[in-house]
Design an enzyme around this catalytic site. Structure first.
Site, short mmCIF file in Angstrom:
data_model
loop_
_atom_site.label_atom_id
_atom_site.label_comp_id
_atom_site.label_asym_id
_atom_site.label_seq_id
_atom_site.Cartn_x
_atom_site.Cartn_y
_atom_site.Cartn_z
N GLY A 157 -6.04 -7.41 -24.36
CA GLY A 157 -5.04 -8.43 -24.68
C GLY A 157 -4.19 -7.97 -25.84
CB SER A 159 -2.08 -6.96 -31.79
OG SER A 159 -2.55 -7.05 -33.11
N GLY A 160 -3.97 -9.76 -31.96
CA GLY A 160 -4.02 -11.10 -32.52
C GLY A 160 -4.41 -12.18 -31.53
N GLY A 162 -7.29 -12.62 -30.20
CA GLY A 162 -8.65 -13.10 -30.45
C GLY A 162 -9.74 -12.29 -29.78
CG ASP A 181 -9.00 -0.40 -32.62
OD1 ASP A 181 -8.10 -1.07 -32.09
OD2 ASP A 181 -8.78 0.57 -33.35
CD GLU A 206 -9.65 -4.45 -38.28
OE1 GLU A 206 -8.77 -4.75 -39.11
OE2 GLU A 206 -9.52 -3.56 -37.43
NE ARG A 249 -6.06 -26.58 -10.84
CZ ARG A 249 -6.51 -27.82 -10.62
NH1 ARG A 249 -5.68 -28.74 -10.13
NH2 ARG A 249 -7.76 -28.14 -10.88
#
Length: 316
Positions: A157, A159-160, A162, A181, A206, A249
């Site tokens: 996904g 960056s950021g 989750g 990472d 991290e 869905r």
């Protein structure tokens, strides 16, 4: 192009196999590379074979008994066949009896000759696995790679989104960390991708706001894995405007990603407030196991729906 030289093979396996370098030191820099292996029909390693030679020829007591039974002329002819087969390395396994003619041949042709106390079958299994891993095609992928319920799952996904936080929650629920990472993937067989962590990052995860966490130290040995075969990719994404109503869905077609020529099942999970992503990833892993057993939940649902519609038509 991946490659491994005989010196490295000896050094990496010396302790595990009790290897002793007997003769042929001049061939220490001989190289076995992936292009050479793929272009030939020779086996990587096997018991002495003069008709269909292996790159690494292993001599157990049986092969040595055969050599001892030969007269000098037949022995020389057999050794010439070895030379014509371009063998890179010879290993005496499980016996201390080493024919002097074989030692002389190794020195004359600069073919490394090793000795190991291990039995030949055990030795070949370990050396074959080592060579296959060393010559395997490889690539890297960004994400968190975990063992989730026995399934190798790569969480990807932007960056950021989750990924690391989700990885940490899964670890607290019993999953094991392989890599954070960057994950190195190796194609160790036609349909197997083995993933492992670069040495620098091993055991570390991290997490924004917490920094680098040593998962092995915090959660114990069972919370980390050295390597795992990749079976499932879970891609996290934020839906436009955070609106789930516009997303499909019931996806009718399975999604895949190709890595080093291997199709990997892929599940796309939208990230919004309030969703329990750890439970969803575990459910995806469970569903993958069911699919491998031939249980297609989506097909079962549509078959049941179709049967119900047909009954309604018959009743009218």
């Amino acid at each position: 192009m991946a490659q491994v030289d005989i010196r490295r093979l000896f050094e990496d396996k010396q302790e595990r196999l009790g290897l002793v370098w007997v003769a042929g030191e001049g061939g220490a820099d001989k190289i076995l590379d992936s292009e050479l292996v793929n272009a030939s029909n020779k086996g990587l390693i096997g018991h002495m074979n003069l008709i269909h030679p292996n790159w690494v020829q292993v001599f157990s007591s049986i092969e040595l008994d055969y050599l001892h039974s030969l007269d000098a002329e037949a022995m020389q002819a057999s050794l010439q066949l070895l030379d014509h087969g371009s063998t890179l390395c010879l290993i005496i396994a499980g016996t201390d009896e080493i024919p002097q003619a074989l030692v002389a041949y190794a020195d004359q042709t600069h073919t490394p000759l090793f000795h190991s106390p291990k039995n030949s079958v055990h030795l070949m299994w370990l050396v074959r696995h080592y060579i296959v891993a060393a010559l395997a095609e490889s690539t890297t992928r960004h994400g968190v790679f975990l063992d989730v319920m026995g399934i190798g799952v790569l969480i990807t996904g932007d960056s950021g989104v989750g990924k690391s936080e989700l990885g940490l929650e899964l670890i607290t629920r019993g999953s094991s960390l392989v890599a954070d990472d960057i994950t190195e993937f190796y194609r160790t067989s036609p349909d197997t991708l083995e993933g492992k962590c670069p040495d620098l990052l091993r055991d570390f995860l991290e997490v924004r706001g917490l920094g680098m966490l040593n998962i092995r130290t915090m959660f114990g040995e069972t919370a980390v894995r050295l390597r795992k075969s990749l079976k499932l990719i879970v891609h996290l994404h934020r839906p436009p405007g955070g609106d789930l109503s516009k997303l499909e869905r019931l996806p009718l077609n399975a999604s895949h990603q190709e890595i080093l020529g291997i199709q990997i099942n892929t599940v796309s999970i939208p990230v919004t407030a309030g969703r329990n992503l750890a439970v969803l990833v575990e459910a995806a892993a469970r569903n993958y196991v069911l699919q491998e057993r031939g249980i297609d939940t989506m097909k079962e649902f549509f078959d049941r729906h179709q049967a119900e519609m047909e009954r309604d038509l018959e009743d009218r």
